[in-house]
Design a protein around this motif. Structure first.
Motif, PDB file in Angstrom:
ATOM      1  N   LEU A  92       0.821  -1.206   0.000  1.00  0.00           N
ATOM      2  CA  LEU A  92       0.000   0.000   0.000  1.00  0.00           C
ATOM      3  C   LEU A  92       0.858   1.261   0.000  1.00  0.00           C
ATOM      4  O   LEU A  92       0.565   2.227  -0.707  1.00  0.00           O
ATOM      5  CB  LEU A  92      -0.950   0.007   1.187  1.00  0.00           C
ATOM      6  CG  LEU A  92      -2.119  -0.967   1.106  1.00  0.00           C
ATOM      7  CD1 LEU A  92      -2.941  -0.915   2.377  1.00  0.00           C
ATOM      8  CD2 LEU A  92      -2.982  -0.679  -0.097  1.00  0.00           C
ATOM      9  N   CYS A  93       1.927   1.261   0.786  1.00  0.00           N
ATOM     10  CA  CYS A  93       2.796   2.444   0.851  1.00  0.00           C
ATOM     11  C   CYS A  93       3.464   2.721  -0.489  1.00  0.00           C
ATOM     12  O   CYS A  93       3.699   3.867  -0.846  1.00  0.00           O
ATOM     13  CB  CYS A  93       3.861   2.273   1.928  1.00  0.00           C
ATOM     14  SG  CYS A  93       3.213   2.423   3.589  1.00  0.00           S
ATOM     15  N   LEU A  94       3.783   1.682  -1.221  1.00  0.00           N
ATOM     16  CA  LEU A  94       4.407   1.874  -2.528  1.00  0.00           C
ATOM     17  C   LEU A  94       3.377   2.029  -3.636  1.00  0.00           C
ATOM     18  O   LEU A  94       3.604   2.757  -4.600  1.00  0.00           O
ATOM     19  CB  LEU A  94       5.328   0.693  -2.850  1.00  0.00           C
ATOM     20  CG  LEU A  94       6.545   0.533  -1.946  1.00  0.00           C
ATOM     21  CD1 LEU A  94       7.301  -0.725  -2.299  1.00  0.00           C
ATOM     22  CD2 LEU A  94       7.444   1.742  -2.044  1.00  0.00           C
ATOM     23  N   GLY A  95       2.251   1.360  -3.504  1.00  0.00           N
ATOM     24  CA  GLY A  95       1.261   1.356  -4.575  1.00  0.00           C
ATOM     25  C   GLY A  95       0.448   2.624  -4.686  1.00  0.00           C
ATOM     26  O   GLY A  95       0.161   3.093  -5.789  1.00  0.00           O
ATOM     27  N   ILE A  96       0.062   3.204  -3.576  1.00  0.00           N
ATOM     28  CA  ILE A  96      -0.803   4.391  -3.605  1.00  0.00           C
ATOM     29  C   ILE A  96      -0.128   5.567  -4.310  1.00  0.00           C
ATOM     30  O   ILE A  96      -0.735   6.177  -5.190  1.00  0.00           O
ATOM     31  CB  ILE A  96      -1.283   4.746  -2.179  1.00  0.00           C
ATOM     32  CG1 ILE A  96      -2.255   3.672  -1.691  1.00  0.00           C
ATOM     33  CG2 ILE A  96      -1.931   6.117  -2.144  1.00  0.00           C
ATOM     34  CD1 ILE A  96      -2.672   3.809  -0.252  1.00  0.00           C
ATOM     35  N   PRO A  97       1.130   5.924  -3.989  1.00  0.00           N
ATOM     36  CA  PRO A  97       1.748   7.034  -4.728  1.00  0.00           C
ATOM     37  C   PRO A  97       1.926   6.732  -6.215  1.00  0.00           C
ATOM     38  O   PRO A  97       1.757   7.626  -7.051  1.00  0.00           O
ATOM     39  CB  PRO A  97       3.107   7.214  -4.049  1.00  0.00           C
ATOM     40  CG  PRO A  97       2.975   6.576  -2.729  1.00  0.00           C
ATOM     41  CD  PRO A  97       1.971   5.495  -2.879  1.00  0.00           C
ATOM     42  N   ILE A  98       2.248   5.509  -6.550  1.00  0.00           N
ATOM     43  CA  ILE A  98       2.425   5.145  -7.960  1.00  0.00           C
ATOM     44  C   ILE A  98       1.113   5.311  -8.711  1.00  0.00           C
ATOM     45  O   ILE A  98       1.065   5.885  -9.804  1.00  0.00           O
ATOM     46  CB  ILE A  98       2.983   3.707  -8.082  1.00  0.00           C
ATOM     47  CG1 ILE A  98       4.429   3.676  -7.575  1.00  0.00           C
ATOM     48  CG2 ILE A  98       2.909   3.213  -9.520  1.00  0.00           C
ATOM     49  CD1 ILE A  98       5.002   2.292  -7.439  1.00  0.00           C
ATOM     50  N   VAL A  99       0.030   4.829  -8.142  1.00  0.00           N
ATOM     51  CA  VAL A  99      -1.282   4.966  -8.781  1.00  0.00           C
ATOM     52  C   VAL A  99      -1.677   6.436  -8.892  1.00  0.00           C
ATOM     53  O   VAL A  99      -2.218   6.869  -9.910  1.00  0.00           O
ATOM     54  CB  VAL A  99      -2.353   4.156  -8.002  1.00  0.00           C
ATOM     55  CG1 VAL A  99      -3.753   4.482  -8.479  1.00  0.00           C
ATOM     56  CG2 VAL A  99      -2.075   2.667  -8.140  1.00  0.00           C
ATOM     57  N   ALA A 100      -1.376   7.233  -7.881  1.00  0.00           N
ATOM     58  CA  ALA A 100      -1.704   8.664  -7.914  1.00  0.00           C
ATOM     59  C   ALA A 100      -0.920   9.378  -9.015  1.00  0.00           C
ATOM     60  O   ALA A 100      -1.475  10.210  -9.744  1.00  0.00           O
ATOM     61  CB  ALA A 100      -1.411   9.296  -6.561  1.00  0.00           C
TER      62      ALA A 100
END
Length: 128
Positions: free
Chosen positions: A14-22
């Protein structure tokens, strides 16, 4: 797998995925906006729209300045601080009651900012 290992793995994803998706979402939105603007300009040229109508279609809408954003943020932070202070005085453990008091402080801060904004808007309207 331990539940701790699974929780750690989910937290890392989640910590890595959320910024990437944003970031990807921001790029896609920017590309779509540019594509739509280009298509609008192309249609204006093809249809030989008069100059005034073309200017009205292409012009960016006036963005309302949010004069009270800082006030609202300050009141929310003051509310969080008051909620944390009340938690300290009541010696509540970090749990549901802790977050309820913090949320109450945020709500109180937003309520105060709402009334201050209304008062300032009335004063500004009277000065005009």
């Amino acid at each position: 797998m331990d539940s701790v290992d699974l929780e750690s793995l989910v937290a890392i994803i989640l910590c890595l995925g959320i910024p990437i998706v944003a970031i990807i979402g921001g790029f896609v939105s920017s590309i779509r906006k540019n594509k739509n603007e280009t298509e609008l300009r192309r249609l204006i040229i093809e249809n030989q729209t008069d100059l005034e109508t073309a200017k009205a279609l292409i012009a960016e809408p006036d963005k309302k300045s949010n004069m009270f954003g800082t006030l609202r943020g300050a009141c929310v932070l003051i509310g969080v601080g008051l909620g944390a202070f009340v938690n300290y005085l009541l010696n509540l453990p970090v749990g549901i009651y802790f977050w309820i008091v913090i949320a109450f402080g945020v709500g109180l801060g937003l309520l105060v900012s709402f009334f201050v904004e209304m008062k300032l808007q009335k004063r500004m309207k009277n000065e005009e």
